[in-house]
Design an enzyme around this catalytic site. Structure first.
Site, short mmCIF file in Angstrom:
data_model
loop_
_atom_site.label_atom_id
_atom_site.label_comp_id
_atom_site.label_asym_id
_atom_site.label_seq_id
_atom_site.Cartn_x
_atom_site.Cartn_y
_atom_site.Cartn_z
N SER A 182 34.56 11.37 -31.23
CA SER A 182 33.65 11.29 -30.98
C SER A 182 32.39 12.49 -30.00
O SER A 182 31.79 12.74 -30.38
CB SER A 182 32.98 9.83 -30.39
OG SER A 182 33.26 8.83 -31.47
N VAL A 229 33.48 5.68 -32.72
CA VAL A 229 33.80 4.69 -32.08
C VAL A 229 33.90 5.29 -30.76
O VAL A 229 35.28 6.28 -30.38
CB VAL A 229 34.67 4.01 -32.92
CG1 VAL A 229 34.90 2.59 -31.61
CG2 VAL A 229 34.35 3.35 -33.99
N VAL A 230 33.12 4.79 -29.90
CA VAL A 230 34.40 4.40 -28.74
C VAL A 230 34.77 3.09 -27.74
O VAL A 230 33.07 2.41 -27.23
CB VAL A 230 33.05 5.65 -26.81
CG1 VAL A 230 33.40 5.87 -25.99
CG2 VAL A 230 32.46 7.02 -28.19
N ARG A 280 31.18 -4.66 -35.65
CA ARG A 280 30.36 -3.52 -36.23
C ARG A 280 30.18 -2.62 -37.43
O ARG A 280 29.98 -1.88 -37.16
CB ARG A 280 29.74 -2.63 -34.80
CG ARG A 280 28.46 -3.56 -34.29
CD ARG A 280 29.57 -3.17 -32.35
NE ARG A 280 28.43 -3.76 -31.38
CZ ARG A 280 29.36 -5.76 -30.76
NH1 ARG A 280 30.09 -6.10 -30.88
NH2 ARG A 280 28.40 -5.46 -30.22
N GLU A 325 33.21 15.65 -30.64
CA GLU A 325 33.41 17.13 -31.42
C GLU A 325 32.17 16.61 -32.31
O GLU A 325 31.63 17.26 -33.35
CB GLU A 325 34.02 16.84 -31.62
CG GLU A 325 35.49 17.49 -31.18
CD GLU A 325 36.25 16.74 -29.83
OE1 GLU A 325 36.58 17.33 -28.38
OE2 GLU A 325 36.05 15.29 -30.61
N HIS A 367 36.07 7.30 -19.34
CA HIS A 367 35.61 8.46 -19.62
C HIS A 367 35.04 7.86 -20.66
O HIS A 367 33.92 8.74 -21.46
CB HIS A 367 36.72 8.64 -20.81
CG HIS A 367 37.26 7.70 -22.18
ND1 HIS A 367 37.95 5.98 -21.52
CD2 HIS A 367 37.65 7.86 -23.42
CE1 HIS A 367 37.56 5.66 -22.59
NE2 HIS A 367 37.38 6.20 -23.43
N TRP A 416 39.19 9.97 -34.35
CA TRP A 416 39.88 9.16 -33.51
C TRP A 416 39.35 7.99 -33.60
O TRP A 416 37.85 7.54 -33.89
CB TRP A 416 38.84 8.98 -31.93
CG TRP A 416 39.96 8.60 -30.43
CD1 TRP A 416 39.44 7.61 -30.58
CD2 TRP A 416 40.91 8.94 -30.20
NE1 TRP A 416 40.81 6.91 -29.59
CE2 TRP A 416 41.52 8.00 -29.37
CE3 TRP A 416 42.40 10.36 -30.20
CZ2 TRP A 416 42.55 8.12 -28.78
CZ3 TRP A 416 42.89 9.44 -30.06
CH2 TRP A 416 43.26 9.01 -28.40
N GLU A 430 40.69 1.80 -19.13
CA GLU A 430 39.85 1.92 -18.39
C GLU A 430 39.87 2.91 -17.04
O GLU A 430 39.39 2.77 -15.06
CB GLU A 430 42.23 1.38 -17.58
CG GLU A 430 42.45 0.70 -17.68
CD GLU A 430 43.72 0.50 -17.39
OE1 GLU A 430 44.32 1.42 -16.86
OE2 GLU A 430 44.43 -0.15 -18.11
#
Length: 158
Positions: free
Chosen positions: A65, A89-90, A136, A67, A97, A31, A94
């Protein structure tokens, strides 16, 4: 942690151990793949720079992420793997999560590290925006993948 006062890619290697015979696992979330590939390249290049052999760096991909924890465990359970670096990456959306994912990954990675008594590094970029994530991943705040590799090398010295 990247801030205006700290760059993720700034470090000192004065006390690094010899990693020429160490084996590393990279667990990389698919992702946000363009970003995670950049993080993985930063980690890979840093390990090579400090003496790791390319054939001793194993990369596995997981869907997202969340997993990373199981991916880390599947690598860490092998005695020949000395350290695992988890990269993902997260980005806040909205909904909440991101809170659930980040907490689960942090707890899971800690548990895997303790279970197998080896470094399992939390290389999760957690940001509010896509721009901050790129900052980052080689941008103005350095590369979290570099930071993850440096942390793994440091931890192998204990």
């Amino acid at each position: 942690m990247a801030t205006s006062l700290k760059n993720l890619s700034d470090y000192t290697s004065d006390h690094f151990v010899d990693i020429s015979e160490k084996r590393f696992g990279l667990v990389v979330a698919e992702w946000n793949r363009e970003i995670t590939d950049t993080l993985a390249q930063g980690a890979f290049d840093t390990l090579l720079k400090h003496g790791a052999k390319p054939e001793n760096i194993f990369r596995n991909t997981v869907p997202g992420s969340f997993e990373l924890t199981l991916g880390a465990q599947l690598l860490a359970q092998h005695e020949e793997i000395d350290a695992v670096i988890c990269l993902g990456v997260v980005i806040q959306g909205e909904t909440k999560h991101d809170d659930y994912i980040c907490h689960a990954v942090a707890s899971g990675i800690t548990n895997v590290s303790l279970k197998f008594n080896k470094p399992v590094i939390f290389g999760l970029v957690t940001t509010n925006t896509l721009e901050q994530a790129w900052d980052r991943a080689g941008g103005k705040h350095g590369n979290k993948g570099v930071e993850g590799a440096v942390a793994a090398i440091h931890m192998l010295g204990f």
